[in-house]
Design an enzyme around this catalytic site. Structure first.
Site, PDB file in Angstrom:
ATOM      1  CD  GLU A  58      -2.598  -0.901   2.727  1.00 19.74           C
ATOM      2  OE1 GLU A  58      -2.310  -0.054   3.583  1.00 19.74           O
ATOM      3  OE2 GLU A  58      -3.339  -1.853   2.951  1.00 19.74           O
ATOM      4  CE1 TYR A 118      -3.362   2.430   9.263  1.00 22.27           C
ATOM      5  CE2 TYR A 118      -3.221   4.381   7.891  1.00 22.27           C
ATOM      6  CZ  TYR A 118      -3.057   3.761   9.105  1.00 22.27           C
ATOM      7  OH  TYR A 118      -2.617   4.478  10.170  1.00 22.27           O
ATOM      8  CB  CYS A 120      30.608  40.769   9.126  1.00 20.28           C
ATOM      9  SG  CYS A 120      30.866  42.550   9.026  1.00 20.28           S
ATOM     10  CB  CYS A 149      27.853  45.246   8.175  1.00 21.98           C
ATOM     11  SG  CYS A 149      27.837  44.008   6.889  1.00 21.98           S
TER      12      CYS A 149
HETATM   13  S1  IVH Z   1      -0.464   0.296   8.637  1.00 21.81           S
HETATM   14  C1  IVH Z   1       0.794  -1.217  13.145  1.00 21.81           C
HETATM   15  N1  IVH Z   1      -0.749   1.463   6.346  1.00 21.81           N
HETATM   16  O1  IVH Z   1       2.364   5.211   9.050  1.00 21.81           O
HETATM   17  C2  IVH Z   1       0.755  -0.013  12.314  1.00 21.81           C
HETATM   18  N2  IVH Z   1       0.096   2.763   8.134  1.00 21.81           N
HETATM   19  O2  IVH Z   1       4.517   4.201  11.467  1.00 21.81           O
HETATM   20  C3  IVH Z   1      -0.052  -0.274  11.086  1.00 21.81           C
HETATM   21  N3  IVH Z   1       0.543   5.100   7.541  1.00 21.81           N
HETATM   22  O3  IVH Z   1       1.149   5.583  12.244  1.00 21.81           O
HETATM   23  C4  IVH Z   1      -0.027   0.869  10.200  1.00 21.81           C
HETATM   24  N4  IVH Z   1      -0.084   4.956   5.440  1.00 21.81           N
HETATM   25  O4  IVH Z   1      -0.273   6.548  10.448  1.00 21.81           O
HETATM   26  C5  IVH Z   1      -0.362   1.613   7.616  1.00 21.81           C
HETATM   27  N5  IVH Z   1      -1.088   2.347   4.232  1.00 21.81           N
HETATM   28  C6  IVH Z   1      -0.708   2.497   5.492  1.00 21.81           C
HETATM   29  C7  IVH Z   1      -0.247   3.736   5.994  1.00 21.81           C
HETATM   30  C8  IVH Z   1       0.148   3.827   7.328  1.00 21.81           C
HETATM   31  C9  IVH Z   1       0.386   5.764   6.395  1.00 21.81           C
HETATM   32  C10 IVH Z   1       1.089   5.687   8.799  1.00 21.81           C
HETATM   33  C11 IVH Z   1       0.288   5.362  10.011  1.00 21.81           C
HETATM   34  C12 IVH Z   1       1.258   4.876  11.052  1.00 21.81           C
HETATM   35  C13 IVH Z   1       2.580   5.136  10.417  1.00 21.81           C
HETATM   36  C14 IVH Z   1       3.482   3.939  10.662  1.00 21.81           C
END
Ligand code: IVH
Length: 676
Positions: A112, A235, A432, A438
């Site tokens: 993703e 996600y 300077c 200046c």
């Molecule tokens: S999955 C267990 N999927 O990235 C964590 N995170 O450090 C599962 N983020 O805090 C996260 N796009 O805010 C996941 N497609 C994506 C994401 C995503 C952005 C961010 C999320 C998380 C940080 C990971």
């Protein structure tokens, strides 16, 4: 209308508006005009106000916001919100795959895009959105339900089949690039209407979409937050009946959530690498910002087998794209003289496209950097830009250096006033020393003086200062309090109204507190927070001028270098003259003596340096919190310090010093734990 008919009407209106919203936001179809839509919404708002007992928990009027919260309630996540471990190259990804294959044969991944916004947790009970929580420290976050309700991508009521009674969603709230531009455009328009000068505008603008989103989600006024028009991609989900990530994503869409179209199943790590390569450039054309790819194991049972470390799941990893870089040619090096006389080398480059903008200049920081790069005239160089940071030259392509190219040599005299440059021991920058003679220093000093955090003189901007200097209307900051109205009116482009604004701004500036005046003087090494410490300790400029160097150095958070600089400043006659004139003009050079109360707080007697950026707080907010709880804020790391509170991009020299001095380095999470 009798009561049941009213309830019926409210239900009908809510359903209708929900339908139009879904059509518009999820399918881009407008079935009614904006006018008709607003009329329906207004009718519903009115009825709900009159008959609050019939307001539905998923009412579309909740999108408009209006709830004002005093502060957000801290709530514990039912499923901790972990973060992902990051990788930056193929090798690290292959290692991840190897680790996975120790537990899972032929792993199937889902790739993703990694959206650049703020993480959110969403709870649904009986198909109705009931709670939105920020990530916080991963264990506890802020309840921002009222704000989340205003985000159109987040359904208030779910549709479809097999919806669990109580489950949780995870997603990323973000601001689209277009919306970011629109908001900044609005800020510019409003500021111009108020007569704010062009040069002051950059200070007012939202820095980047991520900052804007994280600021918005914590707004106290949800109607204000609604105006930011945030979006959200989902996600992940907890407590749903599905057995794979792809089936979660497919069903989430059916229930009304917005899922990015660009996820893909990958059979093995080579397909993951293909996805990463494919999106490296393509992602730059998307209407929202992404900074990498998230790779997850698709099968939920396998995820369970793999489990978690204390910080992140073992079944997922983030691949972060490198900051974009481009090749260019060094045309010349110019040396800029700043407010405090520091001389900064800047590279003039042949124009080159980088992250969507044309780069013509890049900073070279100081003499040491020129030496490190071994920079020669006409060199072919690489420039890099990440986030909001100014482009920088990262390396030279030695093979393309022309024979007999001359090395770049840092000048020994000021390029503006020819005074010999000097360098303090242990410092990287040359200065300077001709402070009051200046030209660029004089200009920058006045520009600093009028700055928002200093005297905050509305109506005058940097360009006006430049013009006033050129036309001899002012020579230094004291002349701002003795302006000649007629002379200004004679200048092109100045009308009664703008001159009135200048005078009003100057008059208003006399109310600025002592700490701001002290900061406005522009004493080298005395930034806004040091000025605040000094003001609180010495109460008046007279006390500060009388104080011995060691007394100043001994104030917590000050130190020898700053004390020396302050003494040097007061030792110059011209500076004392300026202070006397400003005093006569009515500026505040003292403040009430605060009774030193011994606060018996959590951090009583403890000292902190706060560095970097934080997920949940602005840096200033954190400092206030620490002070509220009895702690002291310092700006430099020394053995006397108790804690270095380090966020993202915390100063590496601070971290190193802390390690050497045995100072405890606290993460944001650690700090939040202490607060608990
Ligand atoms: S999955 C267990 N999927 O990235 C964590 N995170 O450090 C599962 N983020 O805090 C996260 N796009 O805010 C996941 N497609 C994506 C994401 C995503 C952005 C961010 C999320 C998380 C940080 C990971």
């Amino acid at each position: 209308m009798n009561l049941s008919a009213t309830e019926e009407k409210i239900n009908q209106l809510a359903e209708k508006i929900h339908h139009y919203n879904t059509q518009y936001y999820q399918h881009s179809i407008s079935e009614v005009s904006d006018f008709e839509f607003d009329k329906l919404l207004e009718e519903l708002i009115k009825l709900e106000e009159e008959y609050p007992q019939f307001k539905r928990p998923d009412s579309p009027t909740l999108r408009v916001g209006g709830d004002i919260s005093e502060g957000f309630e801290t709530v514990t996540h039912r499923y901790p919100m972990l973060s992902l471990s990051n990788t930056y190259n193929e090798e690290e990804l292959l290692e991840f795959d190897e680790r996975i294959r120790k537990t899972v044969d032929n792993p199937v991944y889902v790739c993703e895009l990694k959206f650049d916004g703020v993480a959110i947790s969403l709870r649904y009970e009986n198909g109705i959105f009931t709670q939105g929580i920020t990530r916080g420290d991963g264990t506890q976050g802020d309840d921002v339900t009222a704000n989340v309700r205003t985000i159109r991508d987040i359904p208030l009521k779910l549709k479809g089949k097999n919806i669990p009674n109580d489950f949780e969603m995870r997603g990323e709230v973000y601001l689209s690039k277009t919306q970011f531009e629109i908001l900044n455009q609005e800020i510019v328009t409003k500021a111009k209407e108020k007569g704010v000068e062009e040069e002051k505008l950059p200070d007012l603008l939202l820095k980047n979409p991520r900052n804007a989103a994280s600021g918005a989600i914590k707004m106290k006024d949800s109607a204000e937050m609604a105006k930011r028009k945030l979006s959200c991609f989902i996600y992940d989900a907890y407590g749903t009946p599905f057995d794979s990530h792809t089936s979660i994503l497919e069903n989430l869409e059916k229930w009304g959530f917005v899922v990015s179209d660009f996820y893909r199943k990958a059979n093995g790590i080579s397909e993951v690498l293909e996805f990463i390569k494919e999106w490296e450039q393509k992602r730059l054309e998307l209407p929202y910002e992404t900074d990498g790819v998230v790779i997850k194991i698709n099968d939920l049972d396998k995820r369970e087998e793999l489990g978690f470390t204390s910080k992140s799941p073992r079944w997922a990893i983030a691949y972060k794209y490198k900051a974009e870089e481009a090749q260019s040619k060094l045309e010349s090096v110019v040396y800029q003289v700043g407010r405090t006389g520091a001389v900064t080398p800047v590279a003039n480059l042949s124009p080159v496209q980088l992250s969507g903008t044309t780069v013509r200049r890049a900073t070279l920081h100081n003499e040491g950097e020129i030496k490190r790069l071994d920079l020669h005239e006409g060199d072919t160089v690489f420039v890099e830009k990440s986030g909001e940071i100014i482009p920088k030259v990262t390396r030279v392509v030695l093979e393309l250096r022309e024979e007999n190219a001359k090395p770049i040599v840092f000048p020994s005299a000021c390029p503006e006033c020819q005074t010999e440059l000097s360098r303090e021991e242990g410092e990287a920058a040359y200065y300077c020393p001709n402070e009051n003679g200046c030209p660029p220093q004089i200009l920058a000093k006045i520009q600093h003086f009028i700055h928002r955090k200093a005297m905050d003189i509305d109506g005058i901007g940097g360009k006006t200062v430049e013009l006033f200097l050129k036309e001899n209307i002012i020579k230094d900051v004291t002349d701002l309090y003795n302006l000649d109205r007629e002379k200004i009116l004679n200048l092109e482009g100045f009308k009664e109204k703008s001159v009135d604004n200048i005078f009003k701004g100057v008059e208003k500036s006399k109310n600025q507190p002592f700490k701001s005046v002290l900061f406005a003087l522009g004493i080298r090494h005395v930034g806004a927070s040091i000025a605040e410490i000094l003001a609180e300790e010495f109460y008046s400029i007279d006390n500060l001028m009388k104080a011995k160097e060691e007394d100043i150095a001994n104030v917590f958070g000050i130190g020898q270098r700053i004390a020396e600089s302050i003494k040097l400043y007061f030792s110059q006659e011209k500076n004392v003259e300026i202070i006397e004139k400003l005093k006569a003009a009515g500026l505040k050079f003292e403040q009430a003596e605060k009774k030193k109360v011994v606060v018996d707080g959590l951090f009583s007697g403890k000292s902190f340096v706060v560095s970097g950026t934080f997920q949940n707080f602005e840096r200033e907010e954190l400092k206030e919190k620490i002070k509220e709880l009895g702690g002291k804020i310092s700006s430099s790391v020394s053995k006397k310090l108790d804690y270095l509170l380090a966020g993202d991009k915390a100063g590496s020299s601070k971290l190193e010093k802390a390690e050497k001095a045995g100072v405890t380095v606290l993460s944001e999470e650690g700090f939040l734990k202490m607060l608990e």
